[in-house]
Design a protein around this motif. Structure first.
Motif, PDB file in Angstrom:
ATOM      1  N   LYS A 130       0.845  -1.197   0.000  1.00 35.42           N
ATOM      2  CA  LYS A 130       0.000   0.000   0.000  1.00 35.42           C
ATOM      3  C   LYS A 130       0.883   1.251   0.000  1.00 35.42           C
ATOM      4  O   LYS A 130       0.551   2.272  -0.587  1.00 35.42           O
ATOM      5  N   ASP A 131       2.004   1.125   0.704  1.00 35.76           N
ATOM      6  CA  ASP A 131       2.939   2.249   0.819  1.00 35.76           C
ATOM      7  C   ASP A 131       4.264   1.675   1.326  1.00 35.76           C
ATOM      8  O   ASP A 131       4.308   0.510   1.736  1.00 35.76           O
ATOM      9  N   HIS A 132       5.305   2.474   1.295  1.00 31.30           N
ATOM     10  CA  HIS A 132       6.564   1.950   1.811  1.00 31.30           C
ATOM     11  C   HIS A 132       7.243   2.924   2.775  1.00 31.30           C
ATOM     12  O   HIS A 132       6.949   4.122   2.783  1.00 31.30           O
ATOM     13  N   ILE A 133       8.117   2.358   3.573  1.00 30.41           N
ATOM     14  CA  ILE A 133       9.070   3.152   4.358  1.00 30.41           C
ATOM     15  C   ILE A 133      10.425   2.746   3.798  1.00 30.41           C
ATOM     16  O   ILE A 133      10.801   1.582   3.870  1.00 30.41           O
ATOM     17  N   CYS A 134      11.101   3.708   3.193  1.00 31.98           N
ATOM     18  CA  CYS A 134      12.398   3.382   2.597  1.00 31.98           C
ATOM     19  C   CYS A 134      13.487   3.867   3.552  1.00 31.98           C
ATOM     20  O   CYS A 134      13.855   5.037   3.546  1.00 31.98           O
ATOM     21  N   MET A 135      13.957   2.956   4.393  1.00 31.92           N
ATOM     22  CA  MET A 135      14.974   3.340   5.391  1.00 31.92           C
ATOM     23  C   MET A 135      16.218   3.923   4.715  1.00 31.92           C
ATOM     24  O   MET A 135      16.695   4.985   5.131  1.00 31.92           O
ATOM     25  N   ASN A 158       6.456  14.031  -5.917  1.00 35.76           N
ATOM     26  CA  ASN A 158       5.466  13.649  -4.925  1.00 35.76           C
ATOM     27  C   ASN A 158       5.422  12.123  -4.823  1.00 35.76           C
ATOM     28  O   ASN A 158       5.519  11.431  -5.826  1.00 35.76           O
ATOM     29  N   MET A 159       5.330  11.612  -3.606  1.00 31.56           N
ATOM     30  CA  MET A 159       5.317  10.157  -3.434  1.00 31.56           C
ATOM     31  C   MET A 159       3.971   9.652  -2.899  1.00 31.56           C
ATOM     32  O   MET A 159       3.878   8.532  -2.403  1.00 31.56           O
ATOM     33  N   GLN A 160       2.926  10.490  -3.014  1.00 33.05           N
ATOM     34  CA  GLN A 160       1.596  10.004  -2.626  1.00 33.05           C
ATOM     35  C   GLN A 160       1.060   9.123  -3.752  1.00 33.05           C
ATOM     36  O   GLN A 160       1.370   9.353  -4.919  1.00 33.05           O
ATOM     37  N   ASN A 161       0.265   8.166  -3.395  1.00 36.48           N
ATOM     38  CA  ASN A 161      -0.319   7.245  -4.389  1.00 36.48           C
ATOM     39  C   ASN A 161       0.771   6.600  -5.264  1.00 36.48           C
ATOM     40  O   ASN A 161       0.547   6.307  -6.434  1.00 36.48           O
ATOM     41  N   ALA A 225      10.398   4.694 -10.632  1.00 42.56           N
ATOM     42  CA  ALA A 225       9.240   4.539 -11.520  1.00 42.56           C
ATOM     43  C   ALA A 225       8.235   5.680 -11.304  1.00 42.56           C
ATOM     44  O   ALA A 225       7.727   6.263 -12.264  1.00 42.56           O
ATOM     45  N   LYS A 226       7.984   6.004 -10.061  1.00 44.51           N
ATOM     46  CA  LYS A 226       7.025   7.075  -9.741  1.00 44.51           C
ATOM     47  C   LYS A 226       7.559   8.433 -10.225  1.00 44.51           C
ATOM     48  O   LYS A 226       6.811   9.234 -10.794  1.00 44.51           O
ATOM     49  N   HIS A 227       8.845   8.653 -10.027  1.00 49.04           N
ATOM     50  CA  HIS A 227       9.479   9.889 -10.502  1.00 49.04           C
ATOM     51  C   HIS A 227       9.241  10.063 -12.000  1.00 49.04           C
ATOM     52  O   HIS A 227       8.976  11.152 -12.488  1.00 49.04           O
ATOM     53  N   ALA A 228       9.301   8.929 -12.717  1.00 50.05           N
ATOM     54  CA  ALA A 228       9.163   8.980 -14.177  1.00 50.05           C
ATOM     55  C   ALA A 228       7.702   8.880 -14.626  1.00 50.05           C
ATOM     56  O   ALA A 228       7.437   8.754 -15.818  1.00 50.05           O
ATOM     57  N   GLY A 229       6.782   8.912 -13.671  1.00 48.36           N
ATOM     58  CA  GLY A 229       5.360   8.968 -14.021  1.00 48.36           C
ATOM     59  C   GLY A 229       4.724   7.636 -14.385  1.00 48.36           C
ATOM     60  O   GLY A 229       3.682   7.597 -15.043  1.00 48.36           O
TER      61      GLY A 229
END
Ligand code: HPA
Length: 279
Positions: A130-135, A158-161, A225-229
């Motif tokens: 659902k979401d991550h914690i990237c230590m 943005n890292m939402q969704n 991946a999210k950064h690149a849309g």
């Protein structure tokens, strides 16, 4: 971060080998690489053939890029992935994600093996992330550290969704259809660098901050991946229960991780195939 020119040079090389425009990319986690077996019209390119790629060094990770068809769609499958604990910098580890972007991939499906921290999780459960914690990301090893490449995305993404809600909902429907909801969970994935498994004290800390599962991959890949849309779906196979008590005699080991993956491989394969068909 991998420069645009490096990524482009890999894409140019791949285009000399395969005439493909994949819509979906799939990354296979530890022991889950057999997914590539159900890809049809296959072209397999070994990582070794791709000069700019690191070499996969981990047992259970084959080291192939497989192009072909799955669930009626053009796909590219990473059979084996790269991990920061192998000694590769984040720029190398995440290079394939940017390659997928330039190949035209819109959706990325990531699987991994993870240890279960949530006491309600059983070995063999499949957790939709659902979401991550990237230590590592929060402590200086974010995959986007370095000069930003605007051609991929913005400086402060943005890292939402990140784990696309529509895909998570779709995955739940697919699980219902395949009657595997008894194994299905949803939760928070925590990434660590490894290669050590966490100490019981570290494990209790991760549970305390809200993690349901812990592993050594995925978060840096999905960040790129999210950064690149790209739209992202990720799933952890819970291969072992993380030990939370110093006095426990249970010992986490890679053999157990691979055995659980092998047991669930068939279900994971059908699940990913149907998901690809439905996206
Ligand atoms: N911890 C970290 N990574 C893992 C585990 C674990 O218990 N199991 C599979 N990958």
């Amino acid at each position: 971060m991998a420069s645009y020119e490096t990524v482009k040079s890999v894409v140019d090389f791949l285009k000399t080998k395969v005439d493909a425009a994949p819509q979906v990319a799939i990354i296979c986690g530890s022991g889950l690489g057999t997914l590539a077996e159900i890809v049809t019209d296959k072209t397999t390119i070994k990582y070794e053939e791709i000069e700019q790629f690191p070499k996969s060094t981990v047992a259970g990770h084959a080291g192939n890029l497989v192009f072909g068809k799955l669930g009626g769609k053009d796909v590219v499958v990473m059979q084996g992935r790269f991990h920061p604990y192998e000694g590769y910098p984040m720029s190398h580890v995440t290079l394939p994600i940017r390659v997928f972007k330039l190949l035209g991939v819109e959706i990325i499906i990531v699987t991994n093996a993870a240890g279960g921290l949530n006491p309600e999780f059983a070995v063999g459960d499949m957790m939709i992330i659902k979401d991550h914690i990237c230590m590592p990301g929060m402590t200086g090893m974010n995959a986007l550290v370095g000069k930003n490449e605007e051609r991929f995305g913005t400086r402060f993404p943005n890292m939402q969704n990140l784990y696309t809600k529509d895909l998570r909902e779709l995955a739940k429907k697919v699980a219902e259809e395949l009657e595997i909801t008894k194994y299905l969970r949803e939760g928070i994935y925590c990434a660590e660098i490894g290669p050590t498994y966490e100490t019981p004290a570290e494990a209790r800390f991760l549970r305390m901050i809200g993690a349901d599962a812990v592993g050594m991959s995925t978060a840096h890949e999905t960040t790129i991946a999210k950064h690149a849309g790209m739209k992202v779906f990720a799933m952890s196979l819970i291969t072992n229960k993380v030990v939370l008590d110093e006095e426990s005699n249970v010992q986490t080991n890679h053999k157990e991780v691979l055995e659980t993956s092998a047991k669930r491989a068939e279900i994971m394969k059908s699940f990913v195939e149907r998901l690809v068909e439905c996206v």
